[in-house]
Design a protein around this motif. Structure first.
Motif, PDB file in Angstrom:
ATOM      1  N   ARG A 196      29.651  11.324  59.849  1.00  0.00           N
ATOM      2  CA  ARG A 196      29.064  12.327  60.732  1.00  0.00           C
ATOM      3  C   ARG A 196      28.175  13.273  59.930  1.00  0.00           C
ATOM      4  NH1 ARG A 196      34.451  14.091  59.827  1.00  0.00           N
ATOM      5  NH2 ARG A 196      34.581  16.208  58.946  1.00  0.00           N
ATOM      6  N   HIS A 209      27.817  16.704  61.454  1.00  0.00           N
ATOM      7  CA  HIS A 209      28.369  18.026  61.774  1.00  0.00           C
ATOM      8  C   HIS A 209      29.680  18.258  61.025  1.00  0.00           C
ATOM      9  CE1 HIS A 209      25.605  17.363  65.136  1.00  0.00           C
ATOM     10  NE2 HIS A 209      25.571  18.679  65.273  1.00  0.00           N
ATOM     11  N   ASP A 210      29.877  19.487  60.624  1.00  0.00           N
ATOM     12  CA  ASP A 210      31.102  19.917  59.939  1.00  0.00           C
ATOM     13  C   ASP A 210      31.499  18.943  58.835  1.00  0.00           C
ATOM     14  OD1 ASP A 210      33.168  21.750  59.438  1.00  0.00           O
ATOM     15  OD2 ASP A 210      34.583  20.478  60.522  1.00  0.00           O
ATOM     16  N   ARG A 224      27.130  18.793  53.233  1.00  0.00           N
ATOM     17  CA  ARG A 224      26.459  20.091  53.098  1.00  0.00           C
ATOM     18  C   ARG A 224      26.303  20.477  51.633  1.00  0.00           C
ATOM     19  NH1 ARG A 224      25.915  23.876  57.278  1.00  0.00           N
ATOM     20  NH2 ARG A 224      25.193  25.184  55.555  1.00  0.00           N
ATOM     21  N   THR A 247      27.655  23.672  60.410  1.00  0.00           N
ATOM     22  CA  THR A 247      26.596  23.003  61.163  1.00  0.00           C
ATOM     23  C   THR A 247      26.074  21.814  60.358  1.00  0.00           C
ATOM     24  OG1 THR A 247      24.935  24.477  60.183  1.00  0.00           O
ATOM     25  CG2 THR A 247      25.903  25.127  62.312  1.00  0.00           C
ATOM     26  N   ALA A 248      25.384  20.923  61.015  1.00  0.00           N
ATOM     27  CA  ALA A 248      24.757  19.797  60.328  1.00  0.00           C
ATOM     28  C   ALA A 248      23.590  20.308  59.492  1.00  0.00           C
ATOM     29  CB  ALA A 248      24.260  18.775  61.339  1.00  0.00           C
ATOM     30  N   GLU A 283      28.614   9.142  65.987  1.00  0.00           N
ATOM     31  CA  GLU A 283      28.830  10.567  66.192  1.00  0.00           C
ATOM     32  C   GLU A 283      28.298  11.051  67.531  1.00  0.00           C
ATOM     33  OE1 GLU A 283      28.143  14.849  63.894  1.00  0.00           O
ATOM     34  OE2 GLU A 283      26.965  13.095  63.281  1.00  0.00           O
ATOM     35  N   ARG A 295      30.665  12.957  70.167  1.00  0.00           N
ATOM     36  CA  ARG A 295      30.458  14.333  70.612  1.00  0.00           C
ATOM     37  C   ARG A 295      30.326  14.414  72.137  1.00  0.00           C
ATOM     38  NH1 ARG A 295      30.245  17.591  66.455  1.00  0.00           N
ATOM     39  NH2 ARG A 295      29.493  19.376  67.645  1.00  0.00           N
ATOM     40  N   SER A 338      35.153  15.841  63.569  1.00  0.00           N
ATOM     41  CA  SER A 338      35.912  16.614  62.579  1.00  0.00           C
ATOM     42  C   SER A 338      37.192  17.155  63.191  1.00  0.00           C
ATOM     43  CB  SER A 338      35.054  17.772  62.078  1.00  0.00           C
ATOM     44  OG  SER A 338      35.855  18.813  61.567  1.00  0.00           O
ATOM     45  N   GLU A 392      36.929  20.952  63.531  1.00  0.00           N
ATOM     46  CA  GLU A 392      36.165  21.394  64.702  1.00  0.00           C
ATOM     47  C   GLU A 392      36.970  21.193  65.976  1.00  0.00           C
ATOM     48  OE1 GLU A 392      31.999  20.575  67.140  1.00  0.00           O
ATOM     49  OE2 GLU A 392      32.439  19.399  65.344  1.00  0.00           O
TER      50      GLU A 392
END
Length: 457
Positions: free
Chosen positions: A13, A15-16, A21, A165-166, A199, A203, A242, A245
């Motif tokens: 994924r 996100h998160d 990151r 965030t992504a 993903e 989502r 996640s 999340e």
């Protein structure tokens, strides 16, 4: 040029994703997925999971391209391939998610040694595939909790990190070679009703679940015909969603349904902290009862009937047919079919766990093996000798018989509660069932055999 590698494993994924990151802070980032030869050699590359994985990788690549990047695919030994990519791009560091299986931990150790020998660093990130890291909460006298209730109490008191965030952009070095993205269309042996991976799909399911499903989860999650569970387990398994999340978003809704859902996330983490501390539990009894299990050879016909959904017990057969058709099974069905094989048929739990791993799209070493041990009475269950009666359970969790009729068409015309006990039908009513079998074992006989075997008599 500062380059990092983001090695994806069970965390597919944008996100998160703490590892991605962190890797994206470099001037250039290589998002890398290695089709692990070790997973294939170990027999875990089941068709349903390979197809779902293909969906996930294609979706991940699409998301990266929207951000200026792309996914790099390699095949082979993970350590060799990561080191090759790091050398090709002169990467300074590699980021990956922590995992708990014995294989994953050995892979991490090998990768760390290989990278350090080349002057590179490996960064392993917790709380990517779990909400709470396996070693974050421990009792005073042990390295892990063996009972869920005290674990959940401590787990609930943990501060969860804020979801990330992504990344807005991902800049991949030029010239990094990649294999073609896999596609499910080339995979044979798939369950006809297999869900779609990725993903974006995860989502969508999550948003729909939080909007329409979670409120009634506490009331309906065990009702088989209602199909009122989240169906998010495949996305948690592949990491397209996640758990951090999910826990945050569920808690924002509050209420009994949200609390019950968060509790299931804690169960997932509970099994991971057990496996992290006792990796042998993937294949050996966590708490042996010195069982004298029936083997694949001695119970061949009973095992085949169980696998094919032809035990003569309608709810067991319905659940096993759902598994074969969807590559997924309702949680209550998993409990019942596992109890039936391990205790009513007294077959080694590892045989059942292997069959589930062959078909389940969410087939997961920690959850699958330790839930099987729970039902076999060799795991963390405080009542290891409990046996679930499939008829009593059917009347409680499928009172109208709708779940059975959906998956066992031979019984579709049987009205009322006799759909759960078709052997009581007589004459033309019984003949109308065609070749639907009589029970392969009397429940009382199965219970007596289990008690004899467990007692060593």
């Amino acid at each position: 040029m500062n380059v990092s590698v983001a090695l994806f494993t069970a965390d597919l994924r944008l996100h998160d994703h703490p590892g991605l990151r962190a890797a994206a802070e470099a001037r250039r980032t290589v998002p890398l997925f290695v089709r692990d030869r070790g997973v294939t050699d170990a027999g875990f590359a089941a068709p349903n999971r390979l197809a779902f994985l293909a969906d996930c990788l294609r979706d991940l690549d699409a998301g990266l391209r929207e951000r200026g990047g792309r996914l790099v695919i390699r095949s082979g030994d993970v350590v060799d391939e990561v080191c090759k990519v790091a050398a090709e791009t002169d990467a300074d560091e590699v980021h990956m998610a922590a995992d708990v299986s014995d294989y994953a931990r050995r892979r991490e150790q090998r990768l760390r040694r290989a990278l350090e020998a080349e002057g590179r660093r490996l960064h392993v990130h917790d709380t990517v595939t779990t909400a709470v890291a396996p070693g974050a909460v421990t009792p005073a006298s042990s390295d892990h909790f063996a009972v869920f209730t005290p674990y959940f109490r401590h787990w609930s008191g943990q501060h969860l990190r804020a979801p990330l965030t992504a990344p807005r952009t991902v800049c991949v070095p030029e010239g990094v070679g990649s294999e073609e993205l896999p596609s499910r269309t080339s995979i044979v042996g798939l369950s006809p009703g297999l869900a779609t991976g990725g993903e974006a799909e995860g989502r969508k399911l999550l948003n729909r679940w939080l909007r329409n499903g979670i409120t009634e989860y506490e009331n309906l999650h065990d009702t088989l015909a209602a199909d009122a569970t989240s169906h998010l387990s495949p996305h948690l398994h592949f990491g397209t969603l996640s758990p951090v999340e999910l826990a945050h978003r569920a808690r924002q809704l509050d209420g009994p349904g949200a609390e019950a859902f968060v509790r299931q996330l804690a169960w997932r983490d509970f099994h991971r902290q057990v496996l992290a501390a006792r990796p042998s539990a993937a294949t050996a009894d966590y708490r042996t009862k010195h069982d004298r299990w029936r083997s694949a050879r001695t119970a061949r016909e009973d095992i085949a009937a169980w696998q094919e959904g032809r035990t003569g017990y309608p709810l067991i057969d319905a659940a096993m047919r759902q598994l074969r058709h969807e590559g997924w099974m309702h949680n209550r069905g998993r409990l019942l079919t596992a109890s039936f094989l391990a205790k009513t048929l007294y077959v080694d739990w590892r045989i059942g766990a292997r069959h589930f791993l062959d078909l389940l799209v969410d087939g997961d070493v920690a959850n699958n093996q330790l839930n099987w041990q729970w039902m076999a009475g060799t795991g963390t269950d405080s009542r290891p000798n409990r046996v679930l009666n499939p008829v009593t359970q059917a009347k409680r969790y499928d009172p109208d018989g709708a779940y059975v009729r959906r998956w066992v068409p031979e019984l579709a015309r049987v009205e009322g509660p006799l759909v759960h006990e078709p052997w009581k039908l007589r004459g033309l009513d019984r003949a109308a069932l065609g070749d639907y079998p009589d029970p392969i074992v009397e429940l009382a006989d199965g219970l007596a055999r289990f008690r004899r075997g467990r007692a060593g008599g």
